[in-house]
Structure formats: C-alpha cells, structure tokens
Design a protein around this motif. Sequence first.
Motif, PDB file in Angstrom:
ATOM      1  N   ARG A 106      39.415  16.229 -23.032  1.00 50.42           N
ATOM      2  CA  ARG A 106      38.613  16.075 -21.798  1.00 50.42           C
ATOM      3  C   ARG A 106      38.200  17.405 -21.187  1.00 50.42           C
ATOM      4  NH1 ARG A 106      36.520  11.542 -22.206  1.00 50.42           N
ATOM      5  NH2 ARG A 106      36.075  11.340 -19.974  1.00 50.42           N
ATOM      6  N   THR A 107      38.926  18.510 -21.516  1.00 51.96           N
ATOM      7  CA  THR A 107      38.621  19.776 -20.822  1.00 51.96           C
ATOM      8  C   THR A 107      38.490  20.998 -21.750  1.00 51.96           C
ATOM      9  OG1 THR A 107      40.913  20.528 -20.520  1.00 51.96           O
ATOM     10  CG2 THR A 107      40.072  18.971 -18.887  1.00 51.96           C
ATOM     11  N   HIS A 149      30.823  29.951 -16.433  1.00 47.67           N
ATOM     12  CA  HIS A 149      32.074  29.642 -15.746  1.00 47.67           C
ATOM     13  C   HIS A 149      32.855  28.653 -16.610  1.00 47.67           C
ATOM     14  CE1 HIS A 149      35.045  28.545 -12.921  1.00 47.67           C
ATOM     15  NE2 HIS A 149      34.511  27.386 -12.602  1.00 47.67           N
ATOM     16  N   VAL A 168      29.003  27.515 -11.349  1.00 43.68           N
ATOM     17  CA  VAL A 168      28.846  26.541 -10.275  1.00 43.68           C
ATOM     18  C   VAL A 168      30.230  26.302  -9.692  1.00 43.68           C
ATOM     19  CG1 VAL A 168      29.109  24.514 -11.753  1.00 43.68           C
ATOM     20  CG2 VAL A 168      27.797  24.306  -9.662  1.00 43.68           C
ATOM     21  N   GLY A 169      30.297  26.067  -8.390  1.00 43.42           N
ATOM     22  CA  GLY A 169      31.622  25.842  -7.793  1.00 43.42           C
ATOM     23  C   GLY A 169      31.535  25.293  -6.387  1.00 43.42           C
ATOM     24  N   ILE A 180      34.663  19.855  -3.520  1.00 38.50           N
ATOM     25  CA  ILE A 180      35.779  20.747  -3.878  1.00 38.50           C
ATOM     26  C   ILE A 180      36.237  21.374  -2.572  1.00 38.50           C
ATOM     27  CG2 ILE A 180      36.515  22.772  -5.194  1.00 38.50           C
ATOM     28  CD1 ILE A 180      34.127  22.362  -7.050  1.00 38.50           C
ATOM     29  N   MET A 189      39.570  17.893  -5.574  1.00 38.50           N
ATOM     30  CA  MET A 189      38.261  17.945  -6.251  1.00 38.50           C
ATOM     31  C   MET A 189      37.853  16.563  -6.735  1.00 38.50           C
ATOM     32  SD  MET A 189      36.964  20.337  -9.396  1.00 38.50           S
ATOM     33  CE  MET A 189      37.986  19.696 -10.703  1.00 38.50           C
ATOM     34  N   ASP A 247      52.157  12.621 -15.689  1.00 38.94           N
ATOM     35  CA  ASP A 247      51.797  11.681 -16.748  1.00 38.94           C
ATOM     36  C   ASP A 247      50.490  12.130 -17.416  1.00 38.94           C
ATOM     37  OD1 ASP A 247      51.440   9.538 -18.392  1.00 38.94           O
ATOM     38  OD2 ASP A 247      50.882   8.132 -16.796  1.00 38.94           O
ATOM     39  N   ALA A 261      27.110  20.053 -12.105  1.00 36.55           N
ATOM     40  CA  ALA A 261      27.361  21.357 -12.731  1.00 36.55           C
ATOM     41  C   ALA A 261      26.296  21.742 -13.762  1.00 36.55           C
ATOM     42  CB  ALA A 261      28.752  21.374 -13.358  1.00 36.55           C
ATOM     43  N   GLY A 304      36.200  15.467  -9.407  1.00 33.95           N
ATOM     44  CA  GLY A 304      35.779  16.061 -10.678  1.00 33.95           C
ATOM     45  C   GLY A 304      34.532  15.438 -11.275  1.00 33.95           C
ATOM     46  N   ALA A 357      35.040  25.867 -16.609  1.00 32.42           N
ATOM     47  CA  ALA A 357      35.665  24.761 -15.874  1.00 32.42           C
ATOM     48  C   ALA A 357      35.967  23.586 -16.794  1.00 32.42           C
ATOM     49  CB  ALA A 357      34.774  24.296 -14.728  1.00 32.42           C
TER      50      ALA A 357
HETATM   51  O1  UT7 Z   1      35.442  25.087 -11.097  1.00 31.36           O
HETATM   52  C1  UT7 Z   1      34.684  24.385 -10.182  1.00 31.36           C
HETATM   53  C2  UT7 Z   1      33.850  23.372 -10.846  1.00 31.36           C
HETATM   54  N1  UT7 Z   1      34.665  22.312 -11.356  1.00 31.36           N
HETATM   55  C3  UT7 Z   1      34.224  21.552 -12.361  1.00 31.36           C
HETATM   56  O2  UT7 Z   1      33.173  21.846 -12.869  1.00 31.36           O
HETATM   57  C4  UT7 Z   1      35.035  20.356 -12.775  1.00 31.36           C
HETATM   58  C5  UT7 Z   1      34.125  19.281 -13.250  1.00 31.36           C
HETATM   59  N2  UT7 Z   1      34.802  18.039 -13.645  1.00 31.36           N
HETATM   60  C6  UT7 Z   1      35.547  17.915 -14.751  1.00 31.36           C
HETATM   61  O3  UT7 Z   1      35.747  18.889 -15.463  1.00 31.36           O
HETATM   62  C7  UT7 Z   1      36.067  16.548 -15.126  1.00 31.36           C
HETATM   63  O4  UT7 Z   1      35.490  15.576 -14.284  1.00 31.36           O
HETATM   64  C8  UT7 Z   1      37.608  16.395 -15.084  1.00 31.36           C
HETATM   65  C9  UT7 Z   1      38.218  17.200 -16.235  1.00 31.36           C
HETATM   66  C10 UT7 Z   1      38.123  16.900 -13.746  1.00 31.36           C
HETATM   67  C11 UT7 Z   1      38.012  14.955 -15.278  1.00 31.36           C
HETATM   68  O5  UT7 Z   1      37.472  14.429 -16.485  1.00 31.36           O
HETATM   69  P1  UT7 Z   1      36.727  13.026 -16.489  1.00 31.36           P
HETATM   70  O6  UT7 Z   1      36.305  12.778 -17.870  1.00 31.36           O
HETATM   71  O7  UT7 Z   1      35.646  13.095 -15.426  1.00 31.36           O
HETATM   72  O8  UT7 Z   1      37.902  12.045 -16.136  1.00 31.36           O
HETATM   73  P2  UT7 Z   1      38.049  11.059 -14.891  1.00 31.36           P
HETATM   74  O9  UT7 Z   1      38.293  11.833 -13.659  1.00 31.36           O
HETATM   75  O10 UT7 Z   1      36.916  10.111 -14.894  1.00 31.36           O
HETATM   76  O11 UT7 Z   1      39.337  10.287 -15.313  1.00 31.36           O
HETATM   77  C12 UT7 Z   1      39.356   9.423 -16.417  1.00 31.36           C
HETATM   78  C13 UT7 Z   1      40.741   8.839 -16.520  1.00 31.36           C
HETATM   79  C14 UT7 Z   1      41.265   8.277 -15.200  1.00 31.36           C
HETATM   80  O12 UT7 Z   1      42.019   7.120 -15.481  1.00 31.36           O
HETATM   81  P3  UT7 Z   1      41.411   5.670 -15.190  1.00 31.36           P
HETATM   82  O13 UT7 Z   1      41.125   5.672 -13.715  1.00 31.36           O
HETATM   83  O14 UT7 Z   1      40.173   5.600 -16.027  1.00 31.36           O
HETATM   84  O15 UT7 Z   1      42.516   4.774 -15.605  1.00 31.36           O
HETATM   85  C15 UT7 Z   1      42.170   9.361 -14.695  1.00 31.36           C
HETATM   86  O16 UT7 Z   1      43.204   8.861 -13.877  1.00 31.36           O
HETATM   87  O17 UT7 Z   1      41.649   9.871 -16.896  1.00 31.36           O
HETATM   88  C16 UT7 Z   1      42.743   9.887 -15.971  1.00 31.36           C
HETATM   89  N3  UT7 Z   1      43.224  11.244 -15.867  1.00 31.36           N
HETATM   90  C17 UT7 Z   1      44.170  11.746 -16.675  1.00 31.36           C
HETATM   91  N4  UT7 Z   1      44.849  11.227 -17.699  1.00 31.36           N
HETATM   92  C18 UT7 Z   1      45.726  12.011 -18.326  1.00 31.36           C
HETATM   93  C19 UT7 Z   1      42.838  12.199 -14.985  1.00 31.36           C
HETATM   94  N5  UT7 Z   1      43.536  13.338 -15.208  1.00 31.36           N
HETATM   95  C20 UT7 Z   1      44.350  13.059 -16.245  1.00 31.36           C
HETATM   96  C21 UT7 Z   1      45.310  13.841 -16.938  1.00 31.36           C
HETATM   97  N6  UT7 Z   1      45.973  13.266 -17.969  1.00 31.36           N
HETATM   98  N7  UT7 Z   1      45.579  15.123 -16.602  1.00 31.36           N
END
Ligand code: UT7
Length: 331
Positions: free
Chosen positions: A39-40, A255, A315-316, A193, A218, A30, A227, A220, A257
């Motif tokens: 978001r990414t 990096h 960072v990781g 992670i 992770m 979904d 990070a 996130g 990410a």
């Molecule tokens: O490589 C190693 C280092 N890694 C990183 O640096 C990763 C760092 N973190 C991130 O890049 C981000 O935190 C993520 C991309 C992983 C997530 O983004 P976010 O803005 O922090 O989103 P979130 O985890 O707070 O999720 C927001 C909402 C959630 O829904 P609710 O709970 O607000 O209803 C998630 O369930 O987005 C939802 N969500 C998604 N929706 C659609 C999470 N993944 C998805 C998705 N599609 N793929």
Amino acid sequence: MHNLSVVIRATASYLPEKILTNDDLSRMVDTSDEWIVTRTGIKERKIAAEDEYSSTLGANAAKKLLAKLDFDPMGIDLIIVSTMTPDYICPSTAALIQHAIGAKNAAAFDIAAACSGFVYGLSTAKAYVESGLASTILLISTEKNSAFIDFTDRNTCVLFGDGAGACLIQKGVQGLVIKELNLGASGEESGLIMIPAGGCRFPATNATVANKQHFLQMQGKEVFKHAVRRMEESINVCLKAAHISPEAIRWLIPHQANIRIIDALAKRLSLPPEKVAITIDRFANTSSATIPITLDLLMDQKKIVDKDILLLTAVGGGLTWGTVLLEARLS
Ligand code: UT7
C-alpha cells in the motif's frame, strides 16, 4: 563564462540510527509487512532517539554540510528551517540550530509548509539572494515526526519517519541552478492533514491530551486524490515556463509519501522508473525532509552529472504544493 545564478552549492543529510521495521510495527499494531509494502512502498524508517529533536537532526545535517565545504558558520547570513515538527511553538527551530552550529551572524526563521517545506524554502532562499537581502543561506528541512505520531494508530504510525536534509544556497557558477519554481496552496483542504491541538485554537488541556489531539491526523484517501493532480499541474507550469519537455528530465525527485502516488505521477509524465528517485522504502515519509535527503543521496552517489535537469515536487498539509526545476552545473 556563465552568469552568476542562484545555486544549491552542496547538500547533506542526517538520519538517526535507530531503524523501525514493518515487522517491528506489526508487533505494536494490527498491521503487516505485506500491507505496508504493497500500500505504501515502505519497508523501514528511521526513528530519532529520545534526546534527538528536530533541531538536533537539522544541526547534524548542517554540520555535515559545512564540513563537506570546509565552510565557516560565521559566513552564513540567513538560516531558513522548514519543519512541521518544531522543537517548540516558540522559539523557532532555526534559532536553535543557529546556536547549535555557531552561525552568529545569521538571521533565522522557520517556515510552515508541511511536506512542501523544502520547495517553499528554496523559493524563499532564491528570492532573498536575488534581492540582495542575503547572500549565503543555509536551508534545512528537519522533522521528528515520531514525536507527533500515535503509535497505537495503524492508519498513521506506519507511514512516517525522522530525518533532516540541508543545503547551502548562494549566487555562483557551480552547483544546482534554481531555474523555475511554482508554488500553490488550498486552505480549503486544511483539515486533511493536521495536528489539531497545542496551538491557540485548542491549547493543551487534559482533555486535548486524553483525546490524542496533539498527534498528527490525516485523511489519507482524500490527500491521495489531491496529491497526484496537484503535483502534475505544478510540474506542467514549471516545464512550460522553462520550455522543457518531460523527456528532458533526468531525475524526478518527488516527495516520498506513497510509492503509488509516485508511480502514478511518473506514469502521467511518461517517465521510466530509472528517472524516478525513491527513498521511501528505507526512510518512509519524513515530511519536508524527504526531498533534500533524496537529493543528497543522489549527489553523494554521483548520480547527478553536469547538465542534468532535476524536478523536485511535493504536496502536503495546508494543502500546499510546489515544484522546483534545477539544472546541474557541476563542471
Ligand atoms: O506527506 C503528506 C502527504 N500525504 C500523503 O500523500 C498520503 C496520501 N495517502 C496515502 O498514502 C494512503 O491513502 C494511505 C497509505 C494513507 C492509506 O492507503 P489506502 O489505500 O488509501 O488505504 P485506506 O485508508 O483506504 O485503508 C484501506 C484499509 C482499511 O480497512 P477497511 O476499512 O477497508 O477494513 C484500513 O483500516 O486498510 C486498513 N489499514 C491498514 N491495514 C493494515 C489502514 N492502515 C493499515 C495498516 N495495516 N497500517
């Protein structure tokens, strides 16, 4: 006459053929192209074939590198591989690559620093060359993340891709001079992670498999918070040691990410977008391979010219982080 410095003589990369788009993923979980891009910054990623492993991707990158330089693999005396997705826990992926490329005179080992693996690897390589313990090092960062991803978990499956980058490190007058380095770690955040099972703490059992504990997990949002700060701090240590101001940087190669992490970092350093290298849109997060892949693309497109200052930062998992400052000496 230049003094001999430890340099990256050349780079190469290998990406698998198969492309997995955001639309493909939206048919599996979904999610939507719109969510993933905003978001990414990711639009698509490469996914290795079933019979392509981290060792295969890494060996392919290494073979491309050796062909580019017309370099005999027997002339390599050390192979360092950074990976968080090894073929096996034992033996090392470096040993497998040593065999695959016929580098019979090379010692071989892996380093585990997750997404910071390439910058950790550069520091290890520089130290080996400077100490005289090795003279010609093949450093490879290779990741088959798709093997450790739960493709029913939208929180992680949209973020990662597969790929490998390689470089040859020697003393020389030409190449990318490894000038400054800064590394750090904070094991306090080791839970942010992780791939929880499959090691000695949680060996594989029916229960660990049923609980999906062999997949990458992770937190996130928490990682995001660390990070930008960790990379900025690490960059500032490097710049200070090199007596260089951020304006002197030609390329920030961070990096890959999350585009929002990269943008925030660039903003803190007052770097305009044309100085920031981005490949996350095409390849997503290939863990430790993002930096060498991006570096190789810039080299390949001749976007790095003599005297350019490059800043590699990551960072990781660990958490680990690190920065390397390179100066191009290409004429
Ligand atoms: O490589 C190693 C280092 N890694 C990183 O640096 C990763 C760092 N973190 C991130 O890049 C981000 O935190 C993520 C991309 C992983 C997530 O983004 P976010 O803005 O922090 O989103 P979130 O985890 O707070 O999720 C927001 C909402 C959630 O829904 P609710 O709970 O607000 O209803 C998630 O369930 O987005 C939802 N969500 C998604 N929706 C659609 C999470 N993944 C998805 C998705 N599609 N793929």
